[in-house]
Scaffold this active site. Sequence first.
Site, PDB file in Angstrom:
ATOM      1  N   GLY A  13       0.637  -1.179   0.128  1.00 56.46           N
ATOM      2  CA  GLY A  13       0.008  -0.096  -0.095  1.00 56.46           C
ATOM      3  C   GLY A  13       0.773   1.215  -0.160  1.00 56.46           C
ATOM      4  O   GLY A  13       2.079   1.333  -0.099  1.00 56.46           O
ATOM      5  N   HIS A  27     -24.386  -3.671 -31.100  1.00 59.88           N
ATOM      6  CA  HIS A  27     -23.996  -5.139 -31.213  1.00 59.88           C
ATOM      7  C   HIS A  27     -23.174  -5.393 -32.432  1.00 59.88           C
ATOM      8  O   HIS A  27     -23.465  -4.954 -33.286  1.00 59.88           O
ATOM      9  CB  HIS A  27     -25.335  -6.031 -31.356  1.00 59.88           C
ATOM     10  CG  HIS A  27     -25.236  -7.607 -31.625  1.00 59.88           C
ATOM     11  ND1 HIS A  27     -24.924  -8.209 -30.566  1.00 59.88           N
ATOM     12  CD2 HIS A  27     -25.336  -8.145 -32.886  1.00 59.88           C
ATOM     13  CE1 HIS A  27     -24.778  -9.308 -31.128  1.00 59.88           C
ATOM     14  NE2 HIS A  27     -25.094  -9.476 -32.475  1.00 59.88           N
TER      15      HIS A  27
END
Length: 571
Positions: A359, A541
Amino acid sequence: MQSSISLSLSSPSTICRSDSSSPAAASNGNVNLLNPRSLRFCGLRREAFGLNSSISMRRIESSSVTRRPCSNRILASLSGNGAPSKEFDYDLVIIGAGVGGHGAALHAVEKGLKTAIIEGDVVGGTCVNRGCVPSKALLAVSGRMRELQNEHHMKSFGLQVAAAGYDRQAVADHANNLASKIRSNLTNSMKSLGVDILTGFGSILGPQKVKYGDTVITAKDIIIATGSVPMVPKGIEVDGKTVITSDHALKLEFIPQWIAIVGSGYIGLEFSDVYTALGSEVTFVEALDQLMPGFDPEIGKLAQRVLINPRKIDYHTGVFASKITPAKDGKPVTIELIDAKTKELKDTLEVDAALIATGRAPFTQGLGLENINVQTQRGFVPVDSRMRVIDASGELVPHLYCIGDANGKMMLAHAASAQGISVVEQVTGKDHVLNHLSIPAACFTHPEISMVGLTEPQAREKAEKEGFEIGIAKTSFKANTKALAENEGEGIAKLIYRPDNGEILGVHIFGMHAADLIHEASNAIAMGTRIQDIKYAVHAHPTLSEVIDELFKAAKVKANTSSPAAEPVAA
């Protein structure tokens, strides 16, 4: 990590909290906000990539900003940077020229504020120089290598490819050159738009007073945007060569045969993707009982099956790396592992290198916070939901804000930028609270992971506390035509929602281009769009976006008509 988000700033939020008074509420009716344009930005706004931006000069009557005469001179401060009120050198001074400071500075100039940004290192901060940007360059390489090395994948397309190889230095140069380019574009964008870039370490001398180098300046408002540095736990000796942080790893000075990665979060996962693609064996050392602890458990389980198990990766969970000694005198790196609960020695690893990915820690030392009675909390600057700094007595410090990693609310580059823009909205007379639950995050592994909102355990906890039910909907990439055309059918999308009113609580995606797909969900959360409305949206699509289309259509919402969204509360 960069992820695009869109904020609608057309109307202020009403927040029922003790800190809900606006710091810049219009006391008269003369605030001319015009029509705020829709802000679309990522961690780096479009100007960072050398694109022209049309800056709308808006006059904010309540901020004592006056319009300077037009000038054709190319100076550090163009006419677009406004003129400060007579009491101050600047309307706004930002300490830190990372992504958060950059976003705030550009928005401030657009609002007509005389703006300066102070940087003691290099423009771009962690994201551009030691984080998001160079890491994505390395991950682009690992993605190509992984595809070329997958003989079965290539043969499925009817392709025959010779053995793939790489030039380590050329790969490293690609990452470094990208960082340099973005850093240069970032600097030029601020200069061209009129932001004064002041070189030196900035610190606060007192209310509305800042020092950099030997120079003292005053500002009506100040933003702290100093970012973060890699966090190295006690007992770990970093030599920058065999025991490294992400800062060192991005330079890719060598490819170890065997590297231990301490921490399996975003940073650790991405570097495991890079190192295994380039031929390294990886061992994860994770303090918690499972890998990828920050992810939705179901997504993490699938990701482990795809990203960890088939690759040259093993792991130790539930252990701390209590001591790490760099390689020297022909001896390998040694790592002592202790049980996370009992603290007893469990094992000792001997590897070629160790990457510390535990971190990041806020970079807030030396800011002069003691001069304004502010005490950090675990290094973070305490702030309220509007990023206003809170002093040791619990009172708001007038005209002082803190954004990004330094406040610890959400340690993402694009979150810092969004916070900075929110602050500028406030100081120019418009109340604005950022809904952190609408900010997406992404891990750029292959395939990618992305998420926004709550995980399933978090949502169930919230539902139990507030007395409502949650619904879960899922769709698979295996049912998506575009994914199948790419032979990339591995992955799922998961929606967590309220069946009673259609509120989106969280969306999690694991699959091809997941980082790009998450934004339809994050924008829906930000704008309060309900499932019963968004399910009628039309998607081209065949595209991957149909994964999200099918996800919303799969949800079972009891309400047939939309209802006003609840006011967002900053996380």
